[in-house]
Design a protein around this motif. Structure first.
Motif: not given
Length: 244
Positions: A197-201
């Protein structure tokens, strides 16, 4: 603006405006995803980066432009039918060109990789190629039927529902392929992983949401009977075409 004047079509401006907003947002976000998170853009000199053209061009062509192409008769009902036909055809041509380049990018990224990556093994690739082939076939048949002079009005009218159905089907398949492709690419992520759940996700998920909302609004506009363009007396004189 005359083209968007819908006195008896309450809600059209809002629905159409939201469609443009979400569609544009999806395009901007996929460019950011490919350009910032996936290393930018290249061609055959860097096959892994060449791939980044694929999601960008396919989303622009087979989702955003295709969606706008099928809405053009609803969005500009006061334009002459001939101009709408030409605008529709031009948007479809651009969408097809972008999709061909996008397909070339993904095949190159597979074939030129070390070692090569198999082609056409995923559900995304099956549905995506089906959408492009379906789109190409209905575009060619539609071009011949509605822009080729001299064809009987009865033939145009008989083919119109078929053309509309397969055009909508190509759009729906394109949306499905886009969602499957983004999910597939996300699950291929190693560091960070999709589940982190990173910024890319989050960006990937927001792209998917924007695509779904755009598609829902497009289909709402297309299926709402009160937004349908009403035939005009000059329509038959211009090209002898069927009514949208």
């Amino acid at each position: 603006m005359e083209a968007l004047h819908h006195d008896h079509k309450e809600g059209f401006t809002l629905a159409y405006g939201l469609a443009q907003l979400t569609g544009t947002a999806a395009v901007v976000m996929v460019v950011v995803w490919a350009g910032y998170y996936k290393g930018g853009f290249s061609w055959r000199s860097n096959p892994s980066v060449e791939f980044n053209w694929h999601p960008v061009l396919m989303l622009i062509g087979m989702v955003f432009l295709l969606g706008n192409g099928v809405m053009v008769y609803r969005a500009y009902p006061n334009f002459r039918k001939y101009h709408l036909k030409v605008t529709h055809a031009v948007m479809q041509i651009i969408a097809f060109i972008l999709s061909v380049i996008g397909l070339q990018a993904v095949f190159d990224s597979h074939n030129l990789a070390t070692p090569p990556i198999p082609n056409m093994y995923s559900l995304h690739s099956w549905i995506g190629l089906t959408a492009v082939i379906l789109f190409a076939c209905q575009f060619i048949s539609g071009f011949i039927t509605f822009l080729f002079p001299g064809l009987k009005i009865s033939l145009r009218s008989a083919y119109l529902p078929i053309h509309v159905y397969f055009g909508n089907m190509a759009f729906v398949c394109s949306v499905a392929a886009a969602l499957l492709g983004m999910t597939e690419k996300a699950f291929f992520m190693q560091t960070p992983k999709y589940s982190d759940l990173t910024s890319e996700t989050l960006l990937i998920n927001f792209i998917g949401v924007a695509v779904v909302v755009f598609a829902c609004l497009v289909m709402f506009i297309l299926t709402e009977s009160k937004y349908k363009r009403q035939p005009r007396p000059e329509d038959e004189i211009l090209l002898g075409g069927g009514y949208e």
